[in-house]
Design an enzyme around this catalytic site. Structure first.
Site, PDB file in Angstrom:
ATOM      1  N   SER A   1      -0.496  -6.147  -5.389  1.00  0.00           N
ATOM      2  CA  SER A   1       0.507  -6.719  -6.295  1.00  0.00           C
ATOM      3  C   SER A   1       0.260  -6.387  -7.761  1.00  0.00           C
ATOM      4  CB  SER A   1       0.615  -8.238  -6.086  1.00  0.00           C
ATOM      5  OG  SER A   1       1.053  -8.511  -4.760  1.00  0.00           O
TER       6      SER A   1
ATOM      7  N   TRP B   1       3.622   5.019  -1.547  1.00  0.00           N
ATOM      8  CA  TRP B   1       5.042   4.769  -1.291  1.00  0.00           C
ATOM      9  C   TRP B   1       5.292   4.205   0.109  1.00  0.00           C
ATOM     10  CZ3 TRP B   1       7.891   9.741  -3.523  1.00  0.00           C
ATOM     11  CH2 TRP B   1       7.623   9.816  -4.903  1.00  0.00           C
ATOM     12  N   LYS B   2       4.282   4.164   0.932  1.00  0.00           N
ATOM     13  CA  LYS B   2       4.402   3.631   2.305  1.00  0.00           C
ATOM     14  C   LYS B   2       5.562   4.309   3.031  1.00  0.00           C
ATOM     15  CE  LYS B   2       2.448  -0.607   0.514  1.00  0.00           C
ATOM     16  NZ  LYS B   2       2.099  -1.988   0.777  1.00  0.00           N
TER      17      LYS B   2
HETATM   18  C1  PEP Z   1      -0.820  -1.123  -1.295  1.00  0.00           C
HETATM   19  O1  PEP Z   1      -0.014  -0.962  -0.402  1.00  0.00           O
HETATM   20  O2  PEP Z   1      -1.844  -0.430  -1.335  1.00  0.00           O
HETATM   21  C2  PEP Z   1      -0.534  -2.142  -2.291  1.00  0.00           C
HETATM   22  C3  PEP Z   1      -1.480  -2.465  -3.133  1.00  0.00           C
HETATM   23  O3  PEP Z   1       0.725  -2.726  -2.268  1.00  0.00           O
HETATM   24  P1  PEP Z   1       1.348  -3.730  -3.371  1.00  0.00           P
HETATM   25  O4  PEP Z   1       1.051  -3.143  -4.728  1.00  0.00           O
HETATM   26  O5  PEP Z   1       2.805  -3.750  -3.079  1.00  0.00           O
HETATM   27  O6  PEP Z   1       0.691  -5.037  -3.186  1.00  0.00           O
END
Ligand code: PEP
Length: 266
Positions: free
Chosen positions: A226, A17-18
């Protein structure tokens, strides 16, 4: 186990979730994930472990309101290399376990990039977390210029080799998961092709096998960058991809659970 014996390895889907969600929002999202979890994994409940990594400030809420039986794994987004001491702002591995948190993400590219964590910092964290018995997700992955110069494989293997420099064989077990996350694919909407991702996963697995034998080669290797409901099945079909570390799509319970459902074969 052969290198491509994907069926024998546990799948993982973990939401990172950062730095998102206030506590009430985190509670709502964790509740929504928990509410849909059993349905999402119904096709094959024992084949996939599902986790979320809220901010440190929301982890206690997630622990208190987690579904029974440990069905939802809880991860910190970072952990200190030290157990305790004069390290302002840090949280040690045993402190996580003491708070009911299962594990930690280590070496995420945003920590390496924004906070200057080096391969050696990552190595110290990895050694400490595995020694403490924390479920560990080690992140590795190359920036765009390295991919464009076609040196991505040696770059990632060098990250691995430094990360494991102080880890002994006894700490290589199911508590370790590796996440290959090409930096150019994180939060950009630009996903690695299934062929690109699975080729790197095979190289990582081969290196783990050389360094730690079949136990090393048998670790689950996740892809991150992504991942969305629309591309998850294609990535899994490429082989050697044992699930996902999901950023953006994990902030929406329905999207995250769709990815979980795909990983469970539903
Ligand atoms: C991540 O932060 O580990 C990540 C893969 O982000 P995203 O899925 O948004 O690219």
């Amino acid at each position: 186990m052969t290198e491509t014996d994907t069926a024998a390895r546990l799948r993982w889907v973990i939401g990172n979730w950062k730095q998102n969600k206030l506590r009430f929002e985190a509670r709502e999202l964790a509740d929504a994930v928990a509410a849909g979890l059993m349905n999402a994994i119904a096709a094959n409940p024992s084949s996939v472990n599902v986790g979320i990594a809220p901010t440190f400030l929301s982890l206690d809420l997630a622990v208190r309101h987690a579904p029974p039986g440990g069905a939802l794994w809880l991860f910190a987004q970072n952990v200190a290399a030290q157990e305790s001491g004069a390290f302002t702002g840090e949280v040690g591995p045993t402190m996580l376990l003491d708070a009911g948190v299962n594990g930690a993400i280590i070496g995420h590219s945003e920590r390496r990039g924004h906070f200057r964590e080096t391969d050696h910092d990552v190595a110290r964290k990895l050694q400490a977390a595995l020694a403490a018995g924390v479920q560990t997700v080690l992140c590795i992955g190359e920036p765009l210029e390295i991919r464009e110069s076609a040196t991505h494989e040696s770059y990632v293997i060098s990250q691995l080799s430094t990360a494991f420099s102080n880890v002994s064989h006894e700490h290589i077990n199911e508590r370790l998961v590796i996440a290959y996350e090409p930096i150019w694919a994180i939060g950009t909407g630009k996903v690695a092709t299934p062929t690109e991702a699975s080729a790197m996963h095979r190289s990582i697995r081969a290196w783990m096998g050389e360094r730690f034998g079949s136990t090393g080669a048998g670790r689950s290797i996740l892809y991150g960058g992504s991942v969305k409901p629309a591309n998850a099945a294609g990535l899994l079909a490429a082989g050697d991809i044992d699930g996902f570390l999901v950023g953006g799509a994990s902030l929406d319970a329905a999207s995250f659970l769709d990815i979980v459902r795909t990983a469970a074969g539903g």
